[in-house]
Scaffold this active site. Structure first.
Site, PDB file in Angstrom:
ATOM      1  N   SER A 298       2.652  -7.306  -3.476  1.00 51.16           N
ATOM      2  CA  SER A 298       3.791  -8.139  -3.872  1.00 51.16           C
ATOM      3  C   SER A 298       5.067  -7.305  -3.941  1.00 51.16           C
ATOM      4  CB  SER A 298       3.528  -8.844  -5.197  1.00 51.16           C
ATOM      5  OG  SER A 298       3.347  -7.909  -6.239  1.00 51.16           O
ATOM      6  N   GLU A 299       4.974  -6.064  -4.431  1.00 48.90           N
ATOM      7  CA  GLU A 299       6.125  -5.164  -4.430  1.00 48.90           C
ATOM      8  C   GLU A 299       5.710  -3.733  -4.113  1.00 48.90           C
ATOM      9  OE1 GLU A 299       7.889  -8.601  -6.060  1.00 48.90           O
ATOM     10  OE2 GLU A 299       6.140  -7.581  -6.847  1.00 48.90           O
ATOM     11  N   THR A 300       6.582  -3.087  -3.374  1.00 49.78           N
ATOM     12  CA  THR A 300       6.523  -1.639  -3.174  1.00 49.78           C
ATOM     13  C   THR A 300       7.834  -1.118  -3.722  1.00 49.78           C
ATOM     14  OG1 THR A 300       5.155  -1.826  -1.198  1.00 49.78           O
ATOM     15  CG2 THR A 300       6.393   0.233  -1.472  1.00 49.78           C
TER      16      THR A 300
END
Length: 187
Positions: A45-47
């Site tokens: 979902s996020e890096t």
């Protein structure tokens, strides 16, 4: 070029639980295109990408860092779980000596303090200010139709508009609201 990547499950102390984020501590900034490609490859979902603000600081002794969050398709303005995961990487894996880390982000400064085995993060307040409803009459008409409006607030930082309808407004009215896109696009 080698880029270190840590996968951290926020909100959990067990593997494969919580909310995962990929954390990339970097010695220098990369291009936006490369950030986006790495985030797409990580497919979480996020890096998040961490860089030092002061070139003389490192991940062990620095207390201020820059953070940028990317989904597989776009950069986002705020991501709480990836911020906490970033602090965990710096505190646990990079053995940062500071009790508090500050991250400069598109949403302002976010502070994370180490407290025992956990972390505490301060979110930005971004308080809205009261507005004259007449300044937003077209968009209000598109969003709530002819329902009586009690207050209108705008957050200049997030660009979000908060509309308070009359206290006599029934929940069923709220549930049945439909935005008139044609009306909202006229202006």
């Amino acid at each position: 070029m080698e880029i270190p990547v840590f996968t951290v499950d926020a909100f959990s102390n067990l593997p494969f639980r919580g909310n995962p984020a990929a954390i990339c501590p970097l010695m220098h900034e990369l291009t936006d295109d490369l950030y986006q490609k790495i985030a797409a490859e990580m497919n979480l979902s996020e890096t998040v990408f961490i860089t030092s603000i002061n070139p003389s600081d490192n991940f062990t002794t620095g207390s201020r860092f820059r953070l940028r969050w990317f989904t597989p398709t776009t950069e986002v303005n705020l991501c709480g779980h990836a911020t906490l995961a970033s602090a965990a990487v710096l505190f646990k894996h990079k053995e940062n000596v500071n009790p508090k880390l500050v991250f400069e982000t598109r949403s302002g400064d976010l502070a994370v303090t180490q407290r025992g085995e956990g972390y505490v993060m301060d979110f930005p307040l971004n308080p809205p200010t009261k507005q004259d409803a007449n300044e937003f009459k077209d968009i209000l008409k598109a969003a709530v139709g002819d329902h009586q409006i009690q207050d209108v607030y705008l957050c200049p930082i997030t660009k979000k508009l908060l509309v308070r309808l009359s206290d006599s407004c029934e929940r069923s009215v709220l549930a049945s609201l439909k935005v008139d896109a044609a009306c909202s696009s006229e202006k």
